[in-house]
Design a protein around this motif. Structure first.
Motif, PDB file in Angstrom:
ATOM      1  N   ILE A   1       0.727  -1.204  -0.061  1.00  0.00           N
ATOM      2  CA  ILE A   1       0.003   0.046  -0.146  1.00  0.00           C
ATOM      3  C   ILE A   1       0.771   1.482   0.309  1.00  0.00           C
ATOM      4  CG2 ILE A   1      -2.025   1.000   1.306  1.00  0.00           C
ATOM      5  CD1 ILE A   1      -2.468  -1.743   0.403  1.00  0.00           C
TER       6      ILE A   1
ATOM      7  N   LEU B   1      -3.859  -7.273   1.368  1.00  0.00           N
ATOM      8  CA  LEU B   1      -3.469  -5.828   1.260  1.00  0.00           C
ATOM      9  C   LEU B   1      -2.346  -5.718   2.275  1.00  0.00           C
ATOM     10  CD1 LEU B   1      -7.028  -4.814   1.868  1.00  0.00           C
ATOM     11  CD2 LEU B   1      -5.655  -4.327   0.002  1.00  0.00           C
TER      12      LEU B   1
ATOM     13  N   ASP C   1      -0.202  -4.684   4.723  1.00  0.00           N
ATOM     14  CA  ASP C   1       0.016  -3.556   5.240  1.00  0.00           C
ATOM     15  C   ASP C   1       1.161  -3.557   6.072  1.00  0.00           C
ATOM     16  OD1 ASP C   1      -1.217  -5.443   7.070  1.00  0.00           O
ATOM     17  OD2 ASP C   1      -2.292  -4.096   8.069  1.00  0.00           O
TER      18      ASP C   1
ATOM     19  N   ALA D   1      -5.341   1.379   2.298  1.00  0.00           N
ATOM     20  CA  ALA D   1      -5.506   0.056   2.144  1.00  0.00           C
ATOM     21  C   ALA D   1      -7.369  -0.017   1.843  1.00  0.00           C
ATOM     22  CB  ALA D   1      -5.155  -0.873   2.887  1.00  0.00           C
TER      23      ALA D   1
ATOM     24  N   TYR E   1      -7.584   1.563  -2.176  1.00  0.00           N
ATOM     25  CA  TYR E   1      -7.177   0.137  -2.822  1.00  0.00           C
ATOM     26  C   TYR E   1      -8.116  -0.644  -2.895  1.00  0.00           C
ATOM     27  CZ  TYR E   1      -2.203   1.279  -3.373  1.00  0.00           C
ATOM     28  OH  TYR E   1      -0.926   1.781  -3.726  1.00  0.00           O
TER      29      TYR E   1
ATOM     30  N   MET F   1      -6.584  -8.158   5.046  1.00  0.00           N
ATOM     31  CA  MET F   1      -5.493  -7.193   5.541  1.00  0.00           C
ATOM     32  C   MET F   1      -4.609  -8.141   6.202  1.00  0.00           C
ATOM     33  SD  MET F   1      -4.997  -4.031   5.921  1.00  0.00           S
ATOM     34  CE  MET F   1      -6.367  -3.171   5.792  1.00  0.00           C
TER      35      MET F   1
END
Ligand SMILES: Nc1ncnc2c1ncn2[C@@H]1O[C@H](COP(=O)(O)OP(=O)(O)OP(=O)(O)O)[C@@H](O)[C@H]1O
Ligand SMILES: N[C@@H](Cc1ccc(O)cc1)C(=O)O
Length: 374
Positions: free
Chosen positions: A42, A72, A74, A94, A98, A120
Protein backbone atom coordinates in the motif's frame (compact mmCIF):
# COMPACT_ATOMS: atom_id res chain seq x y z
CA UNK A 1 -15.24 -25.25 -18.86
CA UNK A 2 -12.88 -28.25 -19.14
CA UNK A 3 -9.38 -28.41 -17.67
CA UNK A 4 -7.62 -27.45 -20.92
CA UNK A 5 -9.86 -24.39 -21.36
CA UNK A 6 -9.15 -23.34 -17.78
CA UNK A 7 -5.42 -23.83 -18.36
CA UNK A 8 -5.41 -21.71 -21.47
CA UNK A 9 -7.23 -18.87 -19.67
CA UNK A 10 -4.79 -19.02 -16.77
CA UNK A 11 -1.69 -19.20 -18.95
CA UNK A 12 -2.64 -16.62 -21.59
CA UNK A 13 -1.02 -13.19 -21.75
CA UNK A 14 0.01 -11.48 -19.47
CA UNK A 15 1.10 -14.75 -17.81
CA UNK A 16 4.86 -15.07 -18.28
CA UNK A 17 5.72 -18.17 -16.27
CA UNK A 18 3.94 -20.91 -14.34
CA UNK A 19 5.80 -23.21 -11.95
CA UNK A 20 4.72 -25.63 -13.13
CA UNK A 21 2.08 -25.99 -15.83
CA UNK A 22 1.96 -29.77 -15.30
CA UNK A 23 1.28 -29.39 -11.60
CA UNK A 24 -1.38 -26.79 -12.33
CA UNK A 25 -3.05 -29.23 -14.71
CA UNK A 26 -2.95 -31.96 -12.04
CA UNK A 27 -4.44 -29.64 -9.40
CA UNK A 28 -7.22 -28.61 -11.78
CA UNK A 29 -7.90 -32.25 -12.63
CA UNK A 30 -8.64 -33.05 -8.96
CA UNK A 31 -11.79 -30.93 -9.36
CA UNK A 32 -11.09 -29.31 -5.95
CA UNK A 33 -11.70 -25.57 -5.65
CA UNK A 34 -8.25 -23.98 -5.87
CA UNK A 35 -7.37 -20.87 -3.93
CA UNK A 36 -5.31 -17.98 -5.33
CA UNK A 37 -3.74 -14.87 -3.87
CA UNK A 38 -1.81 -11.82 -5.01
CA UNK A 39 -0.42 -9.24 -2.57
CA UNK A 40 0.01 -5.50 -2.97
CA UNK A 41 1.99 -3.04 -0.96
CA UNK A 42 0.00 0.00 0.00
CA UNK A 43 1.82 3.08 -1.14
CA UNK A 44 1.07 5.63 -3.84
CA UNK A 45 -1.34 5.93 -6.74
CA UNK A 46 -2.33 2.77 -8.60
CA UNK A 47 -1.01 2.47 -12.17
CA UNK A 48 -2.03 0.19 -15.01
CA UNK A 49 0.79 -2.27 -14.20
CA UNK A 50 -0.81 -3.07 -10.88
CA UNK A 51 -4.36 -2.20 -11.81
CA UNK A 52 -4.82 -3.67 -15.27
CA UNK A 53 -1.99 -6.19 -15.76
CA UNK A 54 -2.29 -7.87 -12.34
CA UNK A 55 -6.07 -7.70 -12.12
CA UNK A 56 -6.74 -8.98 -15.64
CA UNK A 57 -5.00 -12.18 -14.56
CA UNK A 58 -7.07 -12.24 -11.37
CA UNK A 59 -10.20 -12.02 -13.55
CA UNK A 60 -8.92 -14.85 -15.81
CA UNK A 61 -8.40 -17.03 -12.73
CA UNK A 62 -11.84 -16.17 -11.41
CA UNK A 63 -13.40 -17.12 -14.76
CA UNK A 64 -11.49 -20.42 -14.59
CA UNK A 65 -13.29 -21.19 -11.32
CA UNK A 66 -10.44 -20.36 -8.94
CA UNK A 67 -11.24 -18.67 -5.62
CA UNK A 68 -9.28 -15.43 -5.94
CA UNK A 69 -7.97 -13.21 -3.16
CA UNK A 70 -6.06 -10.01 -2.69
CA UNK A 71 -3.74 -9.42 0.23
CA UNK A 72 -3.43 -5.83 1.37
CA UNK A 73 0.15 -5.98 2.56
CA UNK A 74 -0.07 -3.41 5.36
CA UNK A 75 2.70 -4.83 7.56
CA UNK A 76 4.99 -5.28 4.54
CA UNK A 77 4.44 -1.69 3.42
CA UNK A 78 5.28 -0.51 6.92
CA UNK A 79 8.47 -2.63 7.00
CA UNK A 80 9.38 -1.20 3.58
CA UNK A 81 8.73 2.32 4.89
CA UNK A 82 5.90 3.12 2.49
CA UNK A 83 3.58 6.10 3.22
CA UNK A 84 6.10 7.46 5.70
CA UNK A 85 6.01 4.17 7.64
CA UNK A 86 2.67 5.22 9.20
CA UNK A 87 0.81 1.95 9.81
CA UNK A 88 -2.53 3.59 10.65
CA UNK A 89 -2.43 5.60 7.44
CA UNK A 90 -1.39 2.53 5.43
CA UNK A 91 -4.47 0.66 6.69
CA UNK A 92 -6.78 3.57 5.95
CA UNK A 93 -5.48 3.88 2.38
CA UNK A 94 -5.75 0.09 1.97
CA UNK A 95 -9.39 -0.05 3.08
CA UNK A 96 -10.49 2.94 1.04
CA UNK A 97 -8.54 3.81 -2.09
CA UNK A 98 -7.02 0.35 -2.72
CA UNK A 99 -10.05 -1.85 -2.02
CA UNK A 100 -12.53 0.42 -3.79
CA UNK A 101 -10.30 0.94 -6.83
CA UNK A 102 -9.51 -2.77 -7.14
CA UNK A 103 -13.24 -3.58 -6.93
CA UNK A 104 -14.06 -1.06 -9.65
CA UNK A 105 -11.30 -2.31 -11.96
CA UNK A 106 -12.33 -5.95 -11.49
CA UNK A 107 -15.89 -5.02 -12.43
CA UNK A 108 -14.75 -3.10 -15.53
CA UNK A 109 -12.54 -6.02 -16.57
CA UNK A 110 -15.55 -8.33 -16.49
CA UNK A 111 -14.93 -10.01 -13.14
CA UNK A 112 -17.11 -10.23 -10.04
CA UNK A 113 -15.75 -8.00 -7.25
CA UNK A 114 -18.15 -9.52 -4.70
CA UNK A 115 -16.38 -12.83 -5.15
CA UNK A 116 -12.89 -11.54 -4.53
CA UNK A 117 -11.71 -11.99 -0.99
CA UNK A 118 -9.66 -9.17 0.55
CA UNK A 119 -7.30 -9.87 3.43
CA UNK A 120 -5.54 -7.29 5.53
CA UNK A 121 -2.19 -8.93 6.29
CA UNK A 122 -2.13 -7.86 9.93
CA UNK A 123 -5.56 -9.47 10.52
CA UNK A 124 -4.11 -12.82 9.49
CA UNK A 125 -1.39 -12.54 12.12
CA UNK A 126 -3.43 -11.06 14.96
CA UNK A 127 -3.52 -13.33 18.05
CA UNK A 128 -2.23 -16.18 15.94
CA UNK A 129 0.55 -18.22 17.55
CA UNK A 130 0.78 -20.65 14.65
CA UNK A 131 1.58 -17.81 12.29
CA UNK A 132 4.59 -16.80 14.39
CA UNK A 133 5.75 -20.41 14.70
CA UNK A 134 5.50 -20.63 10.91
CA UNK A 135 7.76 -17.57 10.53
CA UNK A 136 10.32 -19.10 12.91
CA UNK A 137 10.07 -22.46 11.17
CA UNK A 138 10.78 -20.70 7.85
CA UNK A 139 13.77 -18.97 9.44
CA UNK A 140 15.08 -22.43 10.37
CA UNK A 141 14.68 -23.63 6.78
CA UNK A 142 16.22 -20.69 4.91
CA UNK A 143 19.61 -19.01 4.92
CA UNK A 144 20.98 -15.52 4.36
CA UNK A 145 21.69 -16.20 0.69
CA UNK A 146 18.02 -17.04 0.10
CA UNK A 147 16.91 -13.83 1.77
CA UNK A 148 19.57 -11.68 0.12
CA UNK A 149 18.45 -12.87 -3.29
CA UNK A 150 14.83 -12.23 -2.41
CA UNK A 151 15.19 -8.51 -1.78
CA UNK A 152 14.05 -7.80 -5.34
CA UNK A 153 10.51 -8.68 -4.20
CA UNK A 154 10.44 -5.48 -2.21
CA UNK A 155 12.18 -3.47 -4.91
CA UNK A 156 15.42 -3.34 -2.91
CA UNK A 157 19.00 -4.49 -3.35
CA UNK A 158 21.42 -5.88 -0.82
CA UNK A 159 23.89 -3.32 0.49
CA UNK A 160 25.98 -2.90 3.60
CA UNK A 161 23.43 -1.34 5.87
CA UNK A 162 20.09 -2.75 4.84
CA UNK A 163 17.53 -2.43 7.62
CA UNK A 164 16.62 -5.68 9.37
CA UNK A 165 13.00 -5.02 8.39
CA UNK A 166 13.85 -5.72 4.74
CA UNK A 167 15.34 -9.06 5.70
CA UNK A 168 12.25 -10.05 7.67
CA UNK A 169 9.92 -9.14 4.79
CA UNK A 170 10.62 -12.13 2.48
CA UNK A 171 9.82 -14.58 5.30
CA UNK A 172 6.49 -12.83 5.86
CA UNK A 173 5.66 -13.04 2.16
CA UNK A 174 6.49 -16.76 2.02
CA UNK A 175 4.42 -17.32 5.16
CA UNK A 176 1.44 -15.52 3.58
CA UNK A 177 1.13 -18.24 0.95
CA UNK A 178 0.62 -20.87 3.64
CA UNK A 179 -1.49 -18.84 6.06
CA UNK A 180 -3.91 -17.99 3.24
CA UNK A 181 -3.71 -21.59 2.01
CA UNK A 182 -3.07 -20.41 -1.51
CA UNK A 183 -2.65 -23.12 -4.17
CA UNK A 184 -1.75 -20.44 -6.71
CA UNK A 185 0.64 -17.73 -5.52
CA UNK A 186 0.56 -14.94 -8.08
CA UNK A 187 2.58 -11.78 -8.72
CA UNK A 188 4.61 -9.96 -11.33
CA UNK A 189 7.79 -11.72 -12.44
CA UNK A 190 9.71 -9.47 -9.99
CA UNK A 191 8.09 -11.54 -7.21
CA UNK A 192 9.64 -14.78 -8.48
CA UNK A 193 12.17 -15.32 -5.67
CA UNK A 194 9.54 -15.39 -2.93
CA UNK A 195 7.40 -18.05 -4.53
CA UNK A 196 10.32 -20.21 -5.65
CA UNK A 197 11.32 -20.21 -1.98
CA UNK A 198 7.74 -21.03 -0.95
CA UNK A 199 7.81 -24.03 -3.30
CA UNK A 200 11.15 -25.18 -1.87
CA UNK A 201 9.93 -25.23 1.73
CA UNK A 202 6.31 -26.27 1.08
CA UNK A 203 6.66 -29.97 1.80
CA UNK A 204 8.65 -29.29 4.98
CA UNK A 205 6.53 -26.65 6.75
CA UNK A 206 4.79 -27.90 9.88
CA UNK A 207 2.50 -24.94 10.51
CA UNK A 208 -0.21 -24.19 7.95
CA UNK A 209 0.97 -26.83 5.45
CA UNK A 210 -0.72 -26.37 2.07
CA UNK A 211 -3.23 -29.15 1.51
CA UNK A 212 -5.11 -30.38 -1.53
CA UNK A 213 -7.44 -33.37 -1.14
CA UNK A 214 -5.73 -34.30 2.15
CA UNK A 215 -2.25 -34.22 0.63
CA UNK A 216 0.54 -31.77 1.40
CA UNK A 217 1.33 -29.94 -1.85
CA UNK A 218 3.54 -27.17 -3.25
CA UNK A 219 1.95 -23.88 -4.28
CA UNK A 220 1.83 -23.19 -8.00
CA UNK A 221 3.76 -19.98 -8.72
CA UNK A 222 2.18 -17.84 -11.42
CA UNK A 223 3.96 -14.76 -12.71
CA UNK A 224 2.66 -12.14 -15.10
CA UNK A 225 4.93 -10.00 -17.24
CA UNK A 226 5.80 -6.48 -16.18
CA UNK A 227 4.69 -3.59 -18.27
CA UNK A 228 7.82 -1.49 -18.83
CA UNK A 229 8.23 2.12 -17.79
CA UNK A 230 7.11 4.40 -20.62
CA UNK A 231 10.56 5.95 -20.75
CA UNK A 232 12.51 2.68 -20.85
CA UNK A 233 15.61 3.18 -23.01
CA UNK A 234 15.67 -0.26 -24.56
CA UNK A 235 19.22 -0.91 -23.38
CA UNK A 236 18.15 -2.76 -20.27
CA UNK A 237 18.71 -6.49 -19.97
CA UNK A 238 15.83 -8.76 -18.96
CA UNK A 239 17.20 -8.83 -15.38
CA UNK A 240 17.16 -5.05 -15.23
CA UNK A 241 13.58 -4.91 -16.43
CA UNK A 242 12.25 -5.26 -12.89
CA UNK A 243 13.98 -1.94 -12.17
CA UNK A 244 12.56 -0.45 -15.36
CA UNK A 245 8.99 -1.58 -14.80
CA UNK A 246 6.25 0.99 -14.72
CA UNK A 247 6.34 2.03 -11.09
CA UNK A 248 4.33 4.29 -8.86
CA UNK A 249 7.56 5.68 -7.43
CA UNK A 250 8.36 7.18 -10.88
CA UNK A 251 5.16 9.00 -11.92
CA UNK A 252 6.37 10.07 -15.37
CA UNK A 253 6.97 6.44 -16.33
CA UNK A 254 3.46 5.32 -15.49
CA UNK A 255 -0.13 5.65 -16.64
CA UNK A 256 -2.22 6.00 -13.51
CA UNK A 257 -5.79 4.77 -13.40
CA UNK A 258 -7.01 8.25 -12.47
CA UNK A 259 -5.05 10.06 -15.21
CA UNK A 260 -7.21 12.23 -17.46
CA UNK A 261 -7.85 11.27 -21.09
CA UNK A 262 -5.48 14.02 -22.18
CA UNK A 263 -2.73 12.91 -19.77
CA UNK A 264 -3.00 9.31 -21.01
CA UNK A 265 -2.73 10.46 -24.62
CA UNK A 266 0.25 12.72 -23.92
CA UNK A 267 2.09 10.02 -21.96
CA UNK A 268 1.65 7.51 -24.80
CA UNK A 269 2.73 10.03 -27.42
CA UNK A 270 5.92 10.71 -25.43
CA UNK A 271 6.67 7.04 -24.72
CA UNK A 272 9.74 5.21 -25.99
CA UNK A 273 8.79 3.36 -29.18
CA UNK A 274 11.77 2.32 -31.30
CA UNK A 275 10.94 1.69 -35.00
CA UNK A 276 10.74 -2.00 -36.05
CA UNK A 277 11.46 -3.14 -32.48
CA UNK A 278 8.78 -5.04 -30.56
CA UNK A 279 10.81 -6.29 -27.59
CA UNK A 280 10.78 -3.98 -24.55
CA UNK A 281 8.66 -1.53 -26.46
CA UNK A 282 6.09 -0.09 -24.00
CA UNK A 283 3.68 0.98 -26.77
CA UNK A 284 3.59 -2.51 -28.27
CA UNK A 285 3.05 -3.86 -24.77
CA UNK A 286 0.09 -1.51 -24.28
CA UNK A 287 -1.40 -2.73 -27.57
CA UNK A 288 -1.06 -6.34 -26.39
CA UNK A 289 -2.69 -5.61 -23.03
CA UNK A 290 -5.54 -3.36 -24.11
CA UNK A 291 -6.29 -4.44 -27.66
CA UNK A 292 -5.35 -8.08 -28.19
CA UNK A 293 -6.13 -10.03 -25.03
CA UNK A 294 -9.69 -10.74 -26.09
CA UNK A 295 -10.96 -11.85 -29.49
CA UNK A 296 -11.75 -8.65 -31.42
CA UNK A 297 -15.11 -7.96 -33.02
CA UNK A 298 -13.72 -5.11 -35.10
CA UNK A 299 -10.19 -4.64 -36.48
CA UNK A 300 -7.45 -2.62 -34.79
CA UNK A 301 -7.01 0.30 -37.15
CA UNK A 302 -3.86 2.29 -37.82
CA UNK A 303 -4.41 5.40 -39.87
CA UNK A 304 -1.65 6.77 -42.05
CA UNK A 305 -1.55 10.59 -42.40
CA UNK A 306 -2.35 12.04 -45.85
CA UNK A 307 1.22 13.30 -46.41
CA UNK A 308 2.50 9.71 -46.11
CA UNK A 309 0.04 8.25 -48.56
CA UNK A 310 -3.07 8.15 -46.34
CA UNK A 311 -5.21 5.04 -45.95
CA UNK A 312 -5.36 2.65 -43.04
CA UNK A 313 -4.05 -0.72 -41.95
CA UNK A 314 -6.30 -3.26 -40.21
CA UNK A 315 -5.19 -5.93 -37.74
CA UNK A 316 -7.08 -8.75 -36.08
CA UNK A 317 -4.28 -10.33 -34.07
CA UNK A 318 -1.23 -9.28 -32.07
CA UNK A 319 1.01 -11.42 -34.30
CA UNK A 320 -0.14 -9.59 -37.43
CA UNK A 321 0.54 -6.27 -35.72
CA UNK A 322 4.03 -7.14 -34.50
CA UNK A 323 4.96 -8.66 -37.86
CA UNK A 324 3.96 -5.50 -39.75
CA UNK A 325 5.71 -3.32 -37.17
CA UNK A 326 8.94 -5.34 -37.37
CA UNK A 327 8.83 -5.08 -41.16
CA UNK A 328 8.70 -1.29 -40.85
CA UNK A 329 5.18 -1.03 -42.29
CA UNK A 330 3.95 1.03 -39.34
CA UNK A 331 5.37 4.37 -38.25
CA UNK A 332 5.81 4.65 -34.43
CA UNK A 333 3.72 7.82 -34.29
CA UNK A 334 0.81 6.19 -36.14
CA UNK A 335 1.05 3.21 -33.77
CA UNK A 336 1.04 5.53 -30.75
CA UNK A 337 -2.06 7.37 -31.94
CA UNK A 338 -3.95 4.11 -32.53
CA UNK A 339 -2.85 2.63 -29.20
CA UNK A 340 -3.76 5.84 -27.34
CA UNK A 341 -7.30 5.72 -28.79
CA UNK A 342 -7.81 2.13 -27.68
CA UNK A 343 -6.24 2.54 -24.22
CA UNK A 344 -8.48 5.56 -23.61
CA UNK A 345 -11.56 3.67 -24.80
CA UNK A 346 -10.84 0.77 -22.41
CA UNK A 347 -9.94 2.98 -19.45
CA UNK A 348 -12.85 5.37 -19.98
CA UNK A 349 -15.22 3.84 -17.35
CA UNK A 350 -12.44 3.96 -14.78
CA UNK A 351 -11.36 7.50 -15.68
CA UNK A 352 -15.02 8.63 -15.47
CA UNK A 353 -15.42 6.95 -12.06
CA UNK A 354 -12.43 8.92 -10.79
CA UNK A 355 -13.75 12.15 -12.24
CA UNK A 356 -17.44 11.95 -11.47
CA UNK A 357 -18.14 8.82 -9.45
CA UNK A 358 -17.14 7.48 -6.04
CA UNK A 359 -13.50 7.50 -7.14
CA UNK A 360 -13.44 11.30 -7.09
CA UNK A 361 -13.54 11.42 -3.26
CA UNK A 362 -10.93 8.70 -3.01
CA UNK A 363 -8.49 10.46 -5.28
CA UNK A 364 -9.00 13.74 -3.45
CA UNK A 365 -8.23 11.99 -0.15
CA UNK A 366 -5.17 10.34 -1.70
CA UNK A 367 -3.98 13.68 -3.05
CA UNK A 368 -3.97 15.11 0.48
CA UNK A 369 -2.20 12.05 1.85
CA UNK A 370 0.46 12.12 -0.86
CA UNK A 371 1.18 15.80 -0.09
CA UNK A 372 1.86 14.96 3.57
CA UNK A 373 3.93 11.83 3.02
CA UNK A 374 6.07 13.10 0.16
N1 LIG B 1 4.78 -2.41 -14.23
C1 LIG B 1 4.16 -3.47 -13.77
N2 LIG B 1 3.61 -4.37 -14.61
C2 LIG B 1 2.97 -5.46 -14.15
N3 LIG B 1 2.85 -5.74 -12.83
C3 LIG B 1 3.38 -4.88 -11.94
C4 LIG B 1 4.05 -3.70 -12.37
N4 LIG B 1 4.48 -3.03 -11.27
C5 LIG B 1 4.08 -3.77 -10.21
N5 LIG B 1 3.44 -4.88 -10.61
C6 LIG B 1 2.95 -5.97 -9.78
O1 LIG B 1 2.00 -5.48 -8.88
C7 LIG B 1 2.17 -6.09 -7.60
C8 LIG B 1 2.39 -4.99 -6.60
O2 LIG B 1 3.59 -4.26 -6.89
P1 LIG B 1 4.01 -2.93 -6.14
O3 LIG B 1 2.97 -2.59 -5.14
O4 LIG B 1 5.41 -3.10 -5.66
O5 LIG B 1 3.98 -1.85 -7.33
P2 LIG B 1 5.04 -0.77 -7.75
O6 LIG B 1 4.37 0.17 -8.66
O7 LIG B 1 6.25 -1.44 -8.24
O8 LIG B 1 5.37 -0.01 -6.43
P3 LIG B 1 6.69 0.76 -6.06
O9 LIG B 1 6.90 1.78 -7.08
O10 LIG B 1 6.30 1.32 -4.71
O11 LIG B 1 7.76 -0.29 -6.00
C9 LIG B 1 3.35 -7.06 -7.74
O12 LIG B 1 2.87 -8.37 -8.01
C10 LIG B 1 4.09 -6.52 -8.92
O13 LIG B 1 4.81 -7.51 -9.60
N1 LIG C 1 6.24 -7.83 -2.44
C1 LIG C 1 5.03 -7.36 -3.07
C2 LIG C 1 3.90 -7.15 -2.09
C3 LIG C 1 3.50 -8.40 -1.39
C4 LIG C 1 3.60 -8.50 -0.01
C5 LIG C 1 3.21 -9.67 0.65
C6 LIG C 1 2.75 -10.73 -0.09
O1 LIG C 1 2.38 -11.89 0.56
C7 LIG C 1 2.64 -10.64 -1.47
C8 LIG C 1 3.03 -9.48 -2.12
C9 LIG C 1 5.33 -6.02 -3.76
O2 LIG C 1 6.38 -5.52 -3.79
O3 LIG C 1 4.45 -5.41 -4.23
Amino acid sequence: MDVEEKLSLITRYPTEEVLTVDELRQYLETGARLKHYIGFEISGYIHIGTGIVSLSKVVDLQKAGVEVSILLADIHSWLNNKLGGDLELIRRVANRYYVETFRKVIEVLGGDPDNVRFYMASDLYHNNDDYWYLILDLARMTNMADIRHSLTILGRKMGESVPMSWLVYPLLQVADVFVIGSHIAHGGIDQRKAYVLAREVALKVRFYPLMLNNEKVKPIALFHSLIPALNITGKESREELSEMKMSKSLPDTAIFLHDSVEAVRQKILKAYCPPREVQMNPVIELAHLFSFRERRDKPFIIKRPQQYGGGQLEFWSFNELTKAYTEGKIHPLDLKNAVADEVIERLEPIIRWFQEGQGAHLIEEMGNIMKITR
